[in-house]
Motif scaffolding. Sequence first.
Motif, mmCIF file in Angstrom:
data_model
loop_
_atom_site.group_PDB
_atom_site.id
_atom_site.type_symbol
_atom_site.label_atom_id
_atom_site.label_comp_id
_atom_site.label_asym_id
_atom_site.label_seq_id
_atom_site.Cartn_x
_atom_site.Cartn_y
_atom_site.Cartn_z
ATOM 1 N N THR A 61 0.840 -1.195 0.000
ATOM 2 C CA THR A 61 0.000 0.000 0.000
ATOM 3 C C THR A 61 0.879 1.250 0.000
ATOM 4 O O THR A 61 2.051 1.205 0.389
ATOM 5 C CB THR A 61 -0.921 0.043 1.233
ATOM 6 O OG1 THR A 61 -0.127 -0.066 2.423
ATOM 7 C CG2 THR A 61 -1.934 -1.098 1.195
ATOM 8 N N LYS A 62 0.302 2.337 -0.429
ATOM 9 C CA LYS A 62 1.011 3.613 -0.429
ATOM 10 C C LYS A 62 1.089 4.139 0.988
ATOM 11 O O LYS A 62 0.098 4.193 1.706
ATOM 12 C CB LYS A 62 0.275 4.611 -1.327
ATOM 13 C CG LYS A 62 0.989 5.947 -1.496
ATOM 14 C CD LYS A 62 2.264 5.814 -2.311
ATOM 15 C CE LYS A 62 2.923 7.157 -2.544
ATOM 16 N NZ LYS A 62 4.209 7.022 -3.270
ATOM 17 N N GLU A 63 2.301 4.501 1.418
ATOM 18 C CA GLU A 63 2.509 5.043 2.765
ATOM 19 C C GLU A 63 2.569 6.564 2.676
ATOM 20 O O GLU A 63 3.409 7.127 1.965
ATOM 21 C CB GLU A 63 3.807 4.494 3.362
ATOM 22 C CG GLU A 63 4.134 5.015 4.740
ATOM 23 C CD GLU A 63 3.203 4.512 5.811
ATOM 24 O OE1 GLU A 63 3.251 5.071 6.933
ATOM 25 O OE2 GLU A 63 2.440 3.551 5.556
ATOM 26 N N PRO A 64 1.690 7.253 3.384
ATOM 27 C CA PRO A 64 1.714 8.722 3.339
ATOM 28 C C PRO A 64 2.924 9.287 4.076
ATOM 29 O O PRO A 64 3.556 8.594 4.887
ATOM 30 C CB PRO A 64 0.406 9.109 4.035
ATOM 31 C CG PRO A 64 0.127 7.966 4.957
ATOM 32 C CD PRO A 64 0.623 6.739 4.252
ATOM 33 N N ALA A 65 3.253 10.517 3.812
ATOM 34 C CA ALA A 65 4.351 11.177 4.525
ATOM 35 C C ALA A 65 4.020 11.229 6.012
ATOM 36 O O ALA A 65 2.890 11.520 6.410
ATOM 37 C CB ALA A 65 4.551 12.583 3.972
ATOM 38 N N GLY A 66 4.995 10.877 6.827
ATOM 39 C CA GLY A 66 4.754 10.853 8.261
ATOM 40 C C GLY A 66 5.909 10.239 9.003
ATOM 41 O O GLY A 66 7.058 10.280 8.544
ATOM 42 N N ALA A 67 5.606 9.641 10.146
ATOM 43 C CA ALA A 67 6.651 9.101 11.025
ATOM 44 C C ALA A 67 7.425 7.969 10.362
ATOM 45 O O ALA A 67 8.634 7.836 10.561
ATOM 46 C CB ALA A 67 6.028 8.618 12.329
ATOM 47 N N ASN A 68 6.748 7.131 9.582
ATOM 48 C CA ASN A 68 7.433 5.991 8.963
ATOM 49 C C ASN A 68 8.248 6.402 7.743
ATOM 50 O O ASN A 68 9.314 5.841 7.491
ATOM 51 C CB ASN A 68 6.418 4.911 8.570
ATOM 52 C CG ASN A 68 5.736 4.300 9.765
ATOM 53 O OD1 ASN A 68 6.383 4.000 10.770
ATOM 54 N ND2 ASN A 68 4.426 4.114 9.687
ATOM 55 N N CYS A 69 7.766 7.353 6.977
ATOM 56 C CA CYS A 69 8.466 7.863 5.793
ATOM 57 C C CYS A 69 8.247 9.372 5.714
ATOM 58 O O CYS A 69 7.106 9.827 5.525
ATOM 59 C CB CYS A 69 7.944 7.196 4.516
ATOM 60 S SG CYS A 69 8.369 5.447 4.330
ATOM 61 N N THR A 70 9.300 10.119 5.842
ATOM 62 C CA THR A 70 9.195 11.581 5.862
ATOM 63 C C THR A 70 8.523 12.112 4.609
ATOM 64 O O THR A 70 7.680 13.024 4.668
ATOM 65 C CB THR A 70 10.599 12.201 6.002
ATOM 66 O OG1 THR A 70 11.203 11.702 7.198
ATOM 67 C CG2 THR A 70 10.520 13.710 6.083
#
Length: 247
Positions: A61-70
Amino acid sequence: MLFLCATLFVFSCSKDGSNGVDGTNGKDGTNGTNGANGKDGANGTNGKDGANGKTALTKTTKEPAGANCTYGGTKFETGIDANNNGILDASEVTTTQTKYVCDGAGAIYSSWITVNVSDTMTRLPEETRFSLKQLLPATALTADIVNKGIVLMYYKNKNGIVYPVDRDDIYRMTDINSTGGTFDVIAAYVYKENYLSFLVNAYKDDINNNGAAVRYVLIPGMVQGRSMADLKKMPYSEIAKLYDINN
C-alpha cells in the motif's frame, strides 16, 4: 548187497522238485494329497490426506508522509491467509515483519530490514559464490533506476556501526553474535529490475540472531549536483544527510 545198492541208486538219482512260483510284487502306496494354498491377506486401508497448508500473502500500500516515511513511500505487510479468502486481512498481518520503502529528497530508501538469510534459496549465477541469501522488497527498483541511477546498500551490525556493502568488491565486516562472540561477515548484493538480493558468507546462526540489519538507497540518476561516482564514495552518514534519510 546188489539189491541194496540198486535201492540207493534209485533214491539218489531221483529228479529235483519243480521251482516254486515267485511271489507277486506288493502295490505302491497311494500319494498323499497336497495341502491347499493359504489365502492372501487383505490390503491395508490408505491413510487420509493431510490438510492443505495456509498461504503466506504480501500486501503493498502507499505510505503517506509521516513518522514511517518523511516524504511518503510504500508499505509492505505480510502474514498468513488464515481464512483462505485470498486477501491479507488486517487481523492476519504479522506486524513485526512490516517493511517500508520510503521516498527521500531525490532518493528512495528502505527501512532497516532485519537480516534473515537462508541457505535454501535458489541463487542466480551471479550469486553462487555466496552461501546465504535474502530477498529484499524491490518493487521500487525500476528499469530506469537500474540503467541510469544507482543502488546503494548498507549493513548495520549489533553495535549500530554502519558498513557500506559493495556490489563488486568484497569487504570483510565484523559483528557480534547473540552469545557475545565475534564473527566476520562478507557481504554483497545483486540487483535488476524489481529484484534485489543481499548475499552473505557467514554462519547463519550468527548473523540471523544478533539484530543485524540492512538498508538500501535507490538514487535515480545524477541528482543534487553530485555524480554517481561521488555518491559511491560518500559514507552513509553523508548520504543520509544529503537525502534526508530517516534513521
